[in-house]
Design an enzyme around this catalytic site. Structure first.
Site, PDB file in Angstrom:
ATOM      1  N   SER A   1       0.841  -1.195   0.000  1.00  0.00           N
ATOM      2  CA  SER A   1       0.000   0.000   0.000  1.00  0.00           C
ATOM      3  C   SER A   1       0.872   1.238   0.000  1.00  0.00           C
ATOM      4  O   SER A   1       2.026   1.210   0.439  1.00  0.00           O
ATOM      5  CB  SER A   1      -0.907   0.010   1.233  1.00  0.00           C
ATOM      6  OG  SER A   1      -0.152   0.303   2.403  1.00  0.00           O
ATOM      7  N   ASP A   2       0.313   2.336  -0.502  1.00  0.00           N
ATOM      8  CA  ASP A   2       0.931   3.618  -0.214  1.00  0.00           C
ATOM      9  C   ASP A   2       0.780   3.856   1.287  1.00  0.00           C
ATOM     10  O   ASP A   2      -0.053   3.226   1.952  1.00  0.00           O
ATOM     11  CB  ASP A   2       0.276   4.732  -1.027  1.00  0.00           C
ATOM     12  CG  ASP A   2       1.206   5.908  -1.252  1.00  0.00           C
ATOM     13  OD1 ASP A   2       2.156   6.078  -0.463  1.00  0.00           O
ATOM     14  OD2 ASP A   2       0.990   6.665  -2.207  1.00  0.00           O
ATOM     15  N   TRP A   3       1.551   4.786   1.822  1.00  0.00           N
ATOM     16  CA  TRP A   3       1.607   4.957   3.277  1.00  0.00           C
ATOM     17  C   TRP A   3       0.241   5.408   3.814  1.00  0.00           C
ATOM     18  O   TRP A   3      -0.268   6.446   3.411  1.00  0.00           O
ATOM     19  CB  TRP A   3       2.717   5.924   3.623  1.00  0.00           C
ATOM     20  CG  TRP A   3       4.026   5.236   3.911  1.00  0.00           C
ATOM     21  CD1 TRP A   3       4.822   5.453   4.997  1.00  0.00           C
ATOM     22  CD2 TRP A   3       4.683   4.218   3.145  1.00  0.00           C
ATOM     23  NE1 TRP A   3       5.927   4.626   4.951  1.00  0.00           N
ATOM     24  CE2 TRP A   3       5.870   3.857   3.827  1.00  0.00           C
ATOM     25  CE3 TRP A   3       4.386   3.555   1.960  1.00  0.00           C
ATOM     26  CZ2 TRP A   3       6.747   2.884   3.360  1.00  0.00           C
ATOM     27  CZ3 TRP A   3       5.259   2.576   1.482  1.00  0.00           C
ATOM     28  CH2 TRP A   3       6.409   2.264   2.184  1.00  0.00           C
ATOM     29  N   PHE A   4      -0.321   4.584   4.687  1.00  0.00           N
ATOM     30  CA  PHE A   4      -1.664   4.774   5.242  1.00  0.00           C
ATOM     31  C   PHE A   4      -2.741   4.655   4.159  1.00  0.00           C
ATOM     32  O   PHE A   4      -3.856   5.146   4.342  1.00  0.00           O
ATOM     33  CB  PHE A   4      -1.793   6.137   5.953  1.00  0.00           C
ATOM     34  CG  PHE A   4      -0.780   6.375   7.027  1.00  0.00           C
ATOM     35  CD1 PHE A   4      -0.915   5.795   8.276  1.00  0.00           C
ATOM     36  CD2 PHE A   4       0.326   7.182   6.797  1.00  0.00           C
ATOM     37  CE1 PHE A   4       0.026   6.019   9.278  1.00  0.00           C
ATOM     38  CE2 PHE A   4       1.278   7.412   7.778  1.00  0.00           C
ATOM     39  CZ  PHE A   4       1.126   6.820   9.033  1.00  0.00           C
ATOM     40  N   GLY A   5      -2.425   3.978   3.075  1.00  0.00           N
ATOM     41  CA  GLY A   5      -3.343   3.896   1.938  1.00  0.00           C
ATOM     42  C   GLY A   5      -4.175   2.641   1.887  1.00  0.00           C
ATOM     43  O   GLY A   5      -4.812   2.382   0.864  1.00  0.00           O
TER      44      GLY A   5
END
Length: 820
Positions: A221-225
């Site tokens: 995932s993208d960060w916190f995505g």
């Protein structure tokens, strides 16, 4: 070996591999000898685990749009090799790059971080970049998969894109990265795609990526995505970042126990994580996560060469290159003259080893430094100039800066973006910091203080509250949308007097969308006015040549927000016009992360686009201006005459910037030059455009066959440098199709070749196309279809400069499945 480890793992241990340990590392399973590895942000440098704005120094390479303008995959591959070396110096095994989203609107805050508006050019450069990085044993991570062409509401916005447009425009760079470069990792985007978050999009992550293209690496995932447990793992998302686990961990174990996730699905994802560790050599030798700064002469030389290779000469009436011996008086003017704007903003930022401003580069290039005069003229900064100088920082346990400080340090810049605090005893959710510094103004008058903070902060001048970033705090556009808009306060100051500035900071109690960032930025400046513009005009009037350095910087071209328009910010348009009126020999050097409108174009003699070319900026621009290097760049993005000429800017907010949580890609495949050509919208500068310091003669193209076959057709064009200087020329091959069942663009780029030739030298551009290059994506069959008929091969120097058109019959229909 991997299966043996998996067989010994408990479910909990397998699950532990599927979330990060912290912001930058994966989880180790020491019982079974499974090490942790570190990832690091790219794409124009390997930052390591430090702050976006501080930490261990790193080498700063050109941004992606500058690489796109180089049209030089071989040189980009060399940069990939150098980046792998830089990643190793930061103890990292995975580089979070390249970014291959398409230039859709020209306003995307991360336009600078992407290569091109064209998927074929983007794919060629991405493949080269990945091969360079992964050839050195570092995993590349292609991103953001998919539909992340804007920063507006990016964590929730749904990019609504039909399948044909996806297959022809937005997915090809990812597809080629998988098929040709064997990319080891893919990062899902923040946004939703047709209503579903990409991090839990089964069609995207499993059907297309894995089943059709054969991808066997990891999806992170993208960060916190990521936003769910069962949905993400079942869709094909392997790694939730950053750690510690939010929706994995105990929640995922419970989902398996409850039958929402198959144990085999967890095992498969864990296997992919272990395979990644194996591929980067983590099992052979325990990764050393120590971070070091390496500043290598070969990297400096490569960056300087890349800077010139991506520099695009947009206008030149013969004034360039400047002759050094004949220059007695040269004016260097503008907000980008004495400041080194070397990179964009956001997660691509690094703490560069050094930077060279244009003024410094010009002074180094000229033997008579006294012939150079300098004036700023105006500012263009979105935020108040960051404070630079000695700052004493005290860190406290708990809020309110109470008691004795737990840690004290000294820094030299008023910007803090903490991924890790300086002591393990400090709790990121419950600490405070006090920064103290002194400021002595050079001039008397009103000064502006500014501050933006992800968290709560107050700024005092001599004990008086001047900027309040605490009371009434609301989210704004800074620090990826987690900080407030910059708050400002004005104070009259006396020249030569020392003022004490104090900033007190503490984190917020909570944040939205699971994103918790702790950051603060503060600064001070004396606003410029009419007198400063007049001083610049007078400086120009007294010079033989006026060099105007204008554009934007990483506060405008940045992750987290889109641009408001395509105009130069501040009073730069006025500055250009007044300087040009005062000095007929005015040359404009642009630094932007994308296209701008140029109402002043006819008033200046030359325009050079330098983008953000890395730490050697000043030397690279001097090389080009004085003819020590060729301006080798050609535009990888169309420059429209006006913003409204862009196909995404229709006046309908549902098309851009989005409405009710959806942005509709209504233009379909007609992006960039495909729109300008087909809709007869003349550009300011066309895709592929760029001038040279020399001239070339083109031969008539020669084809290897008279009709298309399954083996493809090769086109050869001889070029001769008929000028008196070395230089490079770009040959572009477009395909124009006969009438089809669907509307197709007038022409589409399918191959290119860039030749560098000495005076009198002849070289051959070799370009190959296959049936896939004739095809469009047919929704009915779910495959690429090249219908029989006569196609046109268009050999061109840019999208509007056509040199030859050749008819190419294709007697057969070609139906090419997506999983071929």
């Amino acid at each position: 070996m991997i299966d043996s480890i998996l067989d010994k793992m408990t479910l909990e241990e397998q699950v532990s591999l599927l979330s990060g340990a912290d912001f930058w590392t994966t989880v180790a399973v020491e019982r079974l000898g499974v090490p942790k590895i570190k990832v690091t942000d790219g794409p124009n440098g390997a930052r390591g685990a430090g702050s976006l704005v501080a930490g261990v120094k790193a080498t700063c390479f050109p941004v992606a749009i500058a690489l796109g303008a180089s049209w030089n995959p071989d040189l980009v591959k060399q940069m990939g090799v150098a980046l792998a070396r830089q990643a190793k110096s930061k103890g990292a095994a995975v580089l979070l790059a390249p970014t291959v989203n398409i230039h859709r609107s020209g306003l995307n805050g991360r336009n600078f971080e992407c290569y091109s508006e064209d998927p074929m050019l983007t794919a060629e450069l991405a493949v080269a970049y990945i091969e360079g990085v992964q050839g050195e044993g570092i995993a590349a991570t292609i991103k953001h998969f998919a539909g992340n062409e804007s920063e507006i509401e990016r964590q929730t916005m749904s990019s609504d894109i039909d399948e044909r447009t996806l297959r022809e425009i937005y997915l090809p760079p990812f597809e080629q990265a998988v098929r040709r470069a064997g990319v080891m990792a893919v990062m899902s985007s923040y946004n939703r795609l047709n209503g579903t978050y990409t991090s839990e999009h089964h069609w995207l992550l499993t059907k297309v990526l894995r089943e059709e293209w054969g991808f066997d690496g990891i999806v992170m995932s993208d960060w916190f995505g990521s936003h769910s447990t069962a949905e993400t793992i079942n869709a094909g998302l392997d790694l939730e970042m950053p750690g510690p686990a939010r929706d994995r961990g105990e929640k995922l174990v419970a989902a398996v126990r409850e039958g929402k996730v198959e144990a085999a699905t967890v095992r498969t994802a864990a296997r992919r994580m272990l395979r990644l560790l194996e591929r980067v050599g983590a099992f052979k030798s325990k990764p050393d996560l120590t971070e070091r700064a390496i500043d290598l002469p070969e990297d400096r030389a490569l960056i300087r060469r890349l800077g010139a290779e991506g520099a695009v000469l947009l206008k030149n009436d013969g004034i360039l290159p400047l002759a050094k011996p004949s220059l007695d008086r040269i004016a260097v003017i503008g907000p980008n003259a004495d400041s080194a704007r070397v990179m964009g903003g956001g997660s691509a930022q690094i703490a560069a080893h050094y930077t060279v401003s244009p003024l410094e580069g010009i002074r180094a290039a000229l033997s008579n430094a006294n012939s150079i005069s300098h004036a700023v003229g105006c500012r263009h900064n979105r935020l108040i100039d960051v404070f630079k100088g000695k700052i004493a920082v005290e860190y406290f346990k708990g809020r309110g800066c109470k008691g004795d400080p737990l840690h004290i340090e000294t820094v030299d810049k008023g910007e803090f973006f903490w991924f890790e605090l300086p002591s393990e005893e400090l709790d990121p959710a419950d600490f405070s910091a006090r920064m103290k510094m002194h400021f002595t103004p050079e001039e008397s008058g009103e000064h502006a203080f500014g501050m933006t903070n992800a968290g709560l902060a107050r700024l005092f001048v001599d004990g008086r509250l001047t900027v309040d970033g605490r009371e009434g705090w609301t989210r704004g556009e800074n620090y990826f949308g987690t900080a407030n808009d910059e708050q400002r306060g004005a104070v009259p100051l006396e020249a030569g007097r020392s003022y004490e500035i104090t900033v007190e900071y503490e984190p917020s109690m909570a944040s939205e969308e699971g994103i918790n960032l702790i950051a603060v930025r503060f600064g001070v400046e004396k606003p410029l006015g009419e007198a400063d513009i007049e001083s610049a005009v007078e400086t120009a009037r007294n010079a033989e040549v006026a060099l105007l350095f204008v554009g934007r910087d990483g506060e405008w071209d940045t992750e987290g927000l889109d641009l408001p328009d395509m105009r130069l910010p501040g009073r730069q348009k006025e500055l250009i016009e007044k300087v040009a009126a005062a000095n007929p020999n005015t040359i404009v050097v642009l630094q932007t992360g994308g296209p701008i409108e140029m109402p002043w174009l006819g008033k200046v003699r030359a325009v050079l686009q330098m983008w953000y070319p890395g730490q050697e900026l000043g030397n690279a621009v001097a090389d080009v201006l004085f003819g020590d290097a060729e301006p080798g760049g050609r535009l990888s993005q169309t420059f429209p005459k006006a913003l409204t000429d862009n196909s995404a800017i229709t006046g309908d907010p549902a098309v851009y910037p989005g409405q009710d949580g959806h942005v509709r890609y209504a233009e379909g495949v007609f992006v960039g030059y495909r729109h300008h050509d087909t809709r007869a919208v003349g550009p300011l500068f066309p895709f592929g455009f760029g001038l040279s310091y020399t001239r070339f003669r083109w031969s008539e193209p020669q084809l290897s066959a008279t009709e298309m076959s399954s083996e493809g057709v090769t086109v050869r064009v001889d070029l001769t440098n008929i000028g008196d200087r070395p230089g490079s020329e770009l040959v572009q091959l477009y395909v124009s199709s006969p009438r089809a069942k669907v509307e197709r663009p007038n022409k589409e780029l399918r191959a290119f070749a860039k030749l560098s030739l000495q005076p009198g030298e002849t070289g051959t551009a070799t370009l190959k196309i296959t049936p896939r290059d004739l095809a469009y994506f047919d929704i009915e069959t779910g495959a690429f279809l090249a219908e029989s008929g006569t196609y046109q091969l268009i050999v061109a120097a840019n999208a509007t400069d056509v040199r030859s058109i050749i008819d190419l019959p294709s007697p057969s229909n070609y139906l090419l499945p997506t999983s071929y």
